[in-house]
Design a protein around this motif. Structure first.
Motif, PDB file in Angstrom:
ATOM      1  N   ASN A 169     114.508 -30.989  94.255  1.00 37.84           N
ATOM      2  CA  ASN A 169     115.671 -30.379  93.605  1.00 37.84           C
ATOM      3  C   ASN A 169     116.758 -29.988  94.596  1.00 37.84           C
ATOM      4  N   ALA A 170     116.353 -29.636  95.816  1.00 32.39           N
ATOM      5  CA  ALA A 170     117.347 -29.354  96.852  1.00 32.39           C
ATOM      6  C   ALA A 170     118.150 -30.616  97.177  1.00 32.39           C
ATOM      7  N   ILE A 171     117.455 -31.739  97.283  1.00 31.95           N
ATOM      8  CA  ILE A 171     118.128 -33.005  97.583  1.00 31.95           C
ATOM      9  C   ILE A 171     119.056 -33.416  96.441  1.00 31.95           C
ATOM     10  N   LEU A 172     118.557 -33.362  95.214  1.00 32.45           N
ATOM     11  CA  LEU A 172     119.377 -33.780  94.072  1.00 32.45           C
ATOM     12  C   LEU A 172     120.574 -32.859  93.891  1.00 32.45           C
ATOM     13  N   THR A 173     120.380 -31.565  94.082  1.00 29.76           N
ATOM     14  CA  THR A 173     121.490 -30.627  93.949  1.00 29.76           C
ATOM     15  C   THR A 173     122.535 -30.857  95.037  1.00 29.76           C
ATOM     16  N   GLU A 174     122.065 -31.098  96.259  1.00 32.77           N
ATOM     17  CA  GLU A 174     122.995 -31.392  97.351  1.00 32.77           C
ATOM     18  C   GLU A 174     123.762 -32.676  97.074  1.00 32.77           C
ATOM     19  N   ARG A 233     115.753 -33.483  82.568  1.00 36.02           N
ATOM     20  CA  ARG A 233     115.588 -32.046  82.422  1.00 36.02           C
ATOM     21  C   ARG A 233     116.914 -31.331  82.627  1.00 36.02           C
ATOM     22  N   ALA A 234     116.975 -30.094  82.213  1.00 34.83           N
ATOM     23  CA  ALA A 234     118.198 -29.321  82.352  1.00 34.83           C
ATOM     24  C   ALA A 234     118.637 -29.275  83.808  1.00 34.83           C
ATOM     25  N   GLY A 235     119.886 -29.629  84.045  1.00 31.69           N
ATOM     26  CA  GLY A 235     120.408 -29.647  85.397  1.00 31.69           C
ATOM     27  C   GLY A 235     120.002 -30.867  86.190  1.00 31.69           C
ATOM     28  N   GLY A 236     119.279 -31.782  85.555  1.00 36.52           N
ATOM     29  CA  GLY A 236     118.776 -32.964  86.252  1.00 36.52           C
ATOM     30  C   GLY A 236     119.777 -34.103  86.293  1.00 36.52           C
TER      31      GLY A 236
END
Length: 248
Positions: free
Chosen positions: A202-207, A65-68
């Motif tokens: 998403n918080a974990i993946l973004t971090e 997905r976008a940003g994934g």
């Protein structure tokens, strides 16, 4: 917010409170999980996501997905979702002996990370999936409602998810999931586990992505397909990931 919105306003306030609790109380666990993801990706490993019933949506949430993050692989089993038969799915997620067979189709290694989403934290398949992943040597992250797991009856697996995994993340949801009491009926509406779970993931993946970037590694992130240059960018990631991700 409109004055005539009764249930919606209550739901919004409940969800906002839950997300505040998550970030205030689960920061250390989120940081540990992000470190595990960053380390795995840095070493060429993959991040597997699994859940049954409505929790399977969180496995799809992180996928293509976008940003994934590209090295994310969902474990998707149609019979454990809801679209074929919600009744049968509910029965199957409580059935012992399925997790090992499911996991064998994906062939993860000890270099990979497994995320397991199970709001109640007690159903047989997610609990046994954690046990199977641990046998392989994977780092396992469990996202569940700890308060719910304390009161939910154990399955034949005889354990709760938070008793098995390496990293426990409490989604701060009350037993039963629905958070808005409907008058004096004794009934509740407004399930919150999907929102909390998606935020946590998403918080974990973004971090993790931010930490990879700080370390000098360009993160492998998909761009929305309608953005300029996305096709060329994403194609390179897809070519690299499709050999190990059967859902691409």
């Amino acid at each position: 917010m409109a004055n005539d919105l009764i249930g919606a306003t209550q739901y919004f306030e409940k969800v906002r409170s839950i997300l505040d609790q998550v970030i205030q109380t689960q920061g250390a666990a989120i940081s540990d999980a992000a470190n595990a993801v960053a380390q795995t990706v840095n070493q060429g490993g993959a991040v597997y996501l699994f859940g049954t019933g409505h929790s399977h949506m969180l496995a799809e949430e992180g996928h293509y997905r976008a940003g994934g993050l590209a090295p994310v692989i969902p474990i998707l089993v149609s019979s454990l979702m809801l679209h074929e038969s919600a009744i049968n799915s509910g029965k199957l997620e409580r059935m012992p002996g399925l997790a090992a067979t499911i996991l064998s189709h994906y062939q993860p290694t000890a270099n990979d990370v497994m995320f397991i989403f199970s709001n109640s934290g007690v159903n047989a398949v997610p609990v046994e999936m954690a046990l199977e992943a641990k046998k392989i040597g994977m780092k396992v992250v469990g996202v569940l409602a700890v308060a719910y797991a304390k009161v939910a009856p154990l399955s034949v697996a005889g354990k709760r998810l938070n008793e098995i995994v390496d990293i426990v993340i409490d989604n701060q949801i009350q037993a039963g999931d629905a958070v808005v009491e409907i008058g004096n009926t004794g009934l509740h509406s407004g399930p919150a586990s999907t929102i909390a779970g998606a935020f946590i993931l998403n918080a974990i993946l973004t971090e993790a992505v931010c930490r990879l970037n700080v370390s000098g590694r360009e993160p492998s992130i998909y761009i929305s397909s309608n953005m300029l240059g996305a096709a060329e960018h994403n194609q390179g990631l897809l070519m690299r990931e499709k050999t190990r991700n059967p859902h691409l």
